[in-house]
Design an enzyme around this catalytic site. Structure first.
Site, PDB file in Angstrom:
ATOM      1  N   ARG A 107     -21.573  -5.403  16.963  1.00 20.38           N
ATOM      2  CA  ARG A 107     -20.655  -5.750  16.011  1.00 20.38           C
ATOM      3  C   ARG A 107     -19.155  -5.059  16.007  1.00 20.38           C
ATOM      4  NH1 ARG A 107     -17.374  -3.331  12.393  1.00 20.38           N
ATOM      5  NH2 ARG A 107     -18.884  -1.895  11.901  1.00 20.38           N
ATOM      6  N   ASP A 108     -19.233  -3.985  15.759  1.00 11.34           N
ATOM      7  CA  ASP A 108     -18.060  -2.913  15.596  1.00 11.34           C
ATOM      8  C   ASP A 108     -17.428  -3.178  17.080  1.00 11.34           C
ATOM      9  OD1 ASP A 108     -15.843  -1.054  15.639  1.00 11.34           O
ATOM     10  OD2 ASP A 108     -16.965  -0.320  14.194  1.00 11.34           O
ATOM     11  N   HIS A 151     -20.294   7.116  10.162  1.00 11.66           N
ATOM     12  CA  HIS A 151     -19.547   6.312  11.233  1.00 11.66           C
ATOM     13  C   HIS A 151     -18.204   6.787  11.659  1.00 11.66           C
ATOM     14  CE1 HIS A 151     -18.681   1.944  12.391  1.00 11.66           C
ATOM     15  NE2 HIS A 151     -17.490   2.302  12.358  1.00 11.66           N
ATOM     16  N   HIS A 199     -15.284   7.126  14.680  1.00 12.96           N
ATOM     17  CA  HIS A 199     -14.707   6.801  16.013  1.00 12.96           C
ATOM     18  C   HIS A 199     -14.094   7.877  16.635  1.00 12.96           C
ATOM     19  CE1 HIS A 199     -14.371   2.226  15.340  1.00 12.96           C
ATOM     20  NE2 HIS A 199     -15.083   2.332  14.187  1.00 12.96           N
ATOM     21  N   CYS A 222     -11.195  -1.355  15.246  1.00  9.10           N
ATOM     22  CA  CYS A 222     -11.068  -2.396  14.183  1.00  9.10           C
ATOM     23  C   CYS A 222      -9.987  -3.047  14.425  1.00  9.10           C
ATOM     24  CB  CYS A 222     -11.028  -1.687  12.745  1.00  9.10           C
ATOM     25  SG  CYS A 222     -10.575  -2.537  11.533  1.00  9.10           S
ATOM     26  N   ASN A 251     -15.915   3.479  18.959  1.00  6.58           N
ATOM     27  CA  ASN A 251     -16.981   4.376  18.165  1.00  6.58           C
ATOM     28  C   ASN A 251     -17.515   5.612  18.926  1.00  6.58           C
ATOM     29  OD1 ASN A 251     -17.439   1.271  17.303  1.00  6.58           O
ATOM     30  ND2 ASN A 251     -17.996   2.659  15.565  1.00  6.58           N
TER      31      ASN A 251
HETATM   32  P1  HMG Z   1      -9.411 -14.894   2.731  1.00  2.00           P
HETATM   33  O1  HMG Z   1      -8.493 -15.621   3.758  1.00  2.00           O
HETATM   34  O2  HMG Z   1      -8.848 -14.014   1.740  1.00  2.00           O
HETATM   35  O3  HMG Z   1     -10.605 -15.636   2.152  1.00  2.00           O
HETATM   36  O4  HMG Z   1     -10.363 -13.653   3.932  1.00  2.00           O
HETATM   37  P2  HMG Z   1     -10.872 -16.602   0.888  1.00  2.00           P
HETATM   38  O5  HMG Z   1     -11.735 -16.435   0.142  1.00  2.00           O
HETATM   39  O6  HMG Z   1      -9.264 -16.867   0.318  1.00  2.00           O
HETATM   40  O7  HMG Z   1     -11.093 -18.132   1.846  1.00  2.00           O
HETATM   41  C1  HMG Z   1     -10.420 -18.618   2.478  1.00  2.00           C
HETATM   42  C2  HMG Z   1     -10.963 -19.552   3.705  1.00  2.00           C
HETATM   43  O8  HMG Z   1     -11.891 -18.637   4.486  1.00  2.00           O
HETATM   44  C3  HMG Z   1     -12.042 -20.629   2.856  1.00  2.00           C
HETATM   45  O9  HMG Z   1     -12.161 -21.674   3.444  1.00  2.00           O
HETATM   46  C4  HMG Z   1     -13.415 -19.915   2.795  1.00  2.00           C
HETATM   47  O10 HMG Z   1     -14.572 -20.628   2.689  1.00  2.00           O
HETATM   48  C5  HMG Z   1     -13.371 -19.130   4.181  1.00  2.00           C
HETATM   49  P3  HMG Z   1     -11.239 -23.039   3.331  1.00  2.00           P
HETATM   50  O11 HMG Z   1     -11.699 -23.472   1.942  1.00  2.00           O
HETATM   51  O12 HMG Z   1     -10.030 -22.794   3.612  1.00  2.00           O
HETATM   52  O13 HMG Z   1     -11.874 -23.822   4.678  1.00  2.00           O
HETATM   53  N1  HMG Z   1     -14.186 -17.902   4.238  1.00  2.00           N
HETATM   54  C6  HMG Z   1     -15.096 -17.431   5.177  1.00  2.00           C
HETATM   55  N2  HMG Z   1     -15.545 -18.057   6.034  1.00  2.00           N
HETATM   56  C7  HMG Z   1     -16.354 -17.570   6.768  1.00  2.00           C
HETATM   57  N3  HMG Z   1     -17.053 -16.254   6.480  1.00  2.00           N
HETATM   58  C8  HMG Z   1     -16.477 -15.853   5.615  1.00  2.00           C
HETATM   59  C9  HMG Z   1     -15.595 -16.433   4.592  1.00  2.00           C
HETATM   60  N4  HMG Z   1     -15.164 -16.142   3.544  1.00  2.00           N
HETATM   61  C10 HMG Z   1     -14.133 -17.045   3.072  1.00  2.00           C
HETATM   62  N5  HMG Z   1     -17.050 -14.480   4.981  1.00  2.00           N
HETATM   63  C11 HMG Z   1     -12.045 -12.550   4.469  1.00  2.00           C
HETATM   64  C12 HMG Z   1     -11.111 -13.104   3.271  1.00  2.00           C
HETATM   65  C13 HMG Z   1     -12.811 -11.128   3.967  1.00  2.00           C
HETATM   66  C14 HMG Z   1     -13.138 -13.555   4.656  1.00  2.00           C
HETATM   67  C15 HMG Z   1     -11.298 -12.148   5.688  1.00  2.00           C
HETATM   68  O14 HMG Z   1     -10.336 -11.237   5.423  1.00  2.00           O
HETATM   69  C16 HMG Z   1     -12.062 -11.674   6.782  1.00  2.00           C
HETATM   70  O15 HMG Z   1     -13.138 -12.263   7.296  1.00  2.00           O
HETATM   71  N6  HMG Z   1     -11.846 -10.518   7.208  1.00  2.00           N
HETATM   72  C17 HMG Z   1     -12.454  -9.759   8.213  1.00  2.00           C
HETATM   73  C18 HMG Z   1     -12.309  -8.435   8.327  1.00  2.00           C
HETATM   74  C19 HMG Z   1     -13.268  -7.661   9.344  1.00  2.00           C
HETATM   75  O16 HMG Z   1     -14.355  -8.236   9.808  1.00  2.00           O
HETATM   76  N7  HMG Z   1     -12.693  -6.630   9.949  1.00  2.00           N
HETATM   77  C20 HMG Z   1     -13.371  -5.741  10.805  1.00  2.00           C
HETATM   78  C21 HMG Z   1     -14.585  -5.329  10.379  1.00  2.00           C
HETATM   79  S1  HMG Z   1     -14.101  -3.939   9.371  1.00  2.00           S
HETATM   80  C22 HMG Z   1     -14.476  -2.435  10.320  1.00  2.00           C
HETATM   81  O17 HMG Z   1     -14.528  -2.618  11.534  1.00  2.00           O
HETATM   82  C23 HMG Z   1     -14.588  -0.995   9.918  1.00  2.00           C
HETATM   83  C24 HMG Z   1     -15.971  -0.682   9.787  1.00  2.00           C
HETATM   84  O18 HMG Z   1     -16.572  -0.533  11.287  1.00  2.00           O
HETATM   85  C25 HMG Z   1     -15.795   0.886   9.251  1.00  2.00           C
HETATM   86  C26 HMG Z   1     -14.933   1.945  10.025  1.00  2.00           C
HETATM   87  O19 HMG Z   1     -14.775   1.863  11.123  1.00  2.00           O
HETATM   88  O20 HMG Z   1     -14.558   2.648   9.452  1.00  2.00           O
HETATM   89  C27 HMG Z   1     -16.900  -1.473   9.283  1.00  2.00           C
HETATM   90 MG    MG Z   2     -15.871   0.705  12.870  1.00  2.00          MG
END
Ligand code: HMG
Ligand code: MG
Length: 313
Positions: free
Chosen positions: A17-18, A209, A211, A242, A251
């Site tokens: 994933r990450d 977690h 990095h 990220c 990581n």
């Molecule tokens: P948004 O655009 O604000 O969503 O995105 P919305 O609720 O306004 O919906 C817009 C459209 O997206 C709609 O579709 C929804 O159905 C669709 P439309 O009607 O326009 O056709 N939608 C989705 N589709 C698929 N899967 C979903 C979903 N939700 C809504 N879950 C959202 C908000 C959160 C979805 C977006 O910002 C997003 O996907 N962000 C991804 C962020 C991410 O994955 N970042 C990396 C991971 S975090 C990380 O790495 C840190 C971590 O490792 C810890 C650390 O290191 O500290 C965890």
């Molecule tokens: Mg991370």
């Protein structure tokens, strides 16, 4: 020092994933599948297999439904996946994922860039999402990113982190994960934040977690270990990052954690040699060097042993 270390810890491998969320080129589903299969054969107890997020935001994990369905139930391996909202939870439920990990940041700018909401809006959403995860019989993990620093805002107030954790626990989160998203934390910061957090919940429910941007990740893990923490995330080869955290590197390499923990008499259940082979596999598949110094050393030793075994011509 080091007198009351836990005897055993659980490492969650977050490479699929990450790690893969940050790859510039599409990684075929079959490569991801083979990666997960090989990881599961190393003795790892828990793997974060994918993320039910929007494919426009995180294109490398657009095959989350397929990966989720194929790997939600593996022998002896618990599966977890990121779930940002109700739509993501529908996907995770359909796939049969055992643990849904909600995630948000302790800093406003990173939260907005990452999940398109303010911190308050996210908490309001999670007040419904976390109980719904539990109603569906899944474990609810809650990750707090930028807990040790933000790529946009710099320092992050530990009070902020602790108050977010308190809310997430009130909503029913089973565990809290503290993310050093940009890899800027140091062991003293880790100790001080954990002292505060452990007033809210037992050490067994906390995951760290890290990095490794500044090379402090293993030191931070050891500081956590000393505080009684028994759950860590790592990514083989030091994969990861990220896309919404500029300047952050991968990581902490899982192999560096395993090497350090085993050397200190702390069991992980992971076969280090097998894990390093998985690192070599994924590095070859991705076609670019991974940052892990543990993996580099292993490959160096292996190629030296192979050339020594060649008959002299
Ligand atoms: P948004 O655009 O604000 O969503 O995105 P919305 O609720 O306004 O919906 C817009 C459209 O997206 C709609 O579709 C929804 O159905 C669709 P439309 O009607 O326009 O056709 N939608 C989705 N589709 C698929 N899967 C979903 C979903 N939700 C809504 N879950 C959202 C908000 C959160 C979805 C977006 O910002 C997003 O996907 N962000 C991804 C962020 C991410 O994955 N970042 C990396 C991971 S975090 C990380 O790495 C840190 C971590 O490792 C810890 C650390 O290191 O500290 C965890
Ligand atoms: Mg991370």
């Amino acid at each position: 020092m080091f007198e009351k270390l836990p005897k055993r810890v659980t490492i969650t491998e977050v490479g699929p994933r990450d790690g893969l969320q940050n790859e510039p080129e599409w990684v075929p589903t079959e490569v991801k599948a083979e990666f997960i299969r090989r990881l599961a054969a190393t003795g790892l107890n828990k793997i974060e297999i994918t993320s039910f997020v929007h494919p426009k935001w995180i294109p490398p994990l657009a095959d989350c439904a397929e990966i989720g369905k194929r790997f939600s139930h593996m022998d002896d391996v618990e599966t977890t996946a990121l779930v940002p909202n109700m739509k993501g939870l529908e996907g995770a439920t359909a796939a049969g994922i055992q643990e849904a990990a909600v995630f948000m940041s302790a800093s406003e700018t990173h939260n907005k860039k990452n999940i398109n909401k303010s911190i308050d809006e996210t908490l309001t959403q999670f007040a419904e999402l976390i109980p719904e995860i539990k109603r569906r019989g899944m474990r609810a993990q809650a990750a707090i990113s930028t807990a040790f620093g933000c790529p946009y805002e710099g320092e992050v107030d530990p009070d902020r982190v602790v108050s977010i954790a308190r809310e997430l626990l009130d909503y029913g989160a089973d565990g809290i994960s503290l993310g050093d998203t940009v890899g800027v934390g140091n062991p003293l910061q880790v100790k001080r934040l954990l002292e505060r957090l452990l007033e809210l919940l037992d050490a067994e429910r906390v995951t760290m977690h890290f990095h490794d941007t500044q090379g402090t990740a293993v030191a931070n893990a050891v500081a956590s270990l000393e505080m009684g923490i028994t759950r860590f995330d790592g990514a083989v080869g030091g994969l990861g990052g990220c896309p919404y955290a500029p300047g952050a590197s991968g990581n902490v390499p899982t192999e560096n954690l395993v090497y350090t923990f085993h050397g200190m008499g702390v069991e992980t259940g992971i076969d280090l040699e097998k894990l390093l082979d998985v690192g070599a596999f994924i590095q070859e598949q991705l076609g670019h060097p991974l940052p892990s110094n543990g993996l580099k050393a292993y490959l160096g030793r292996k190629s030296h042993a192979e050339s020594a075994a060649q008959p002299a011509s």
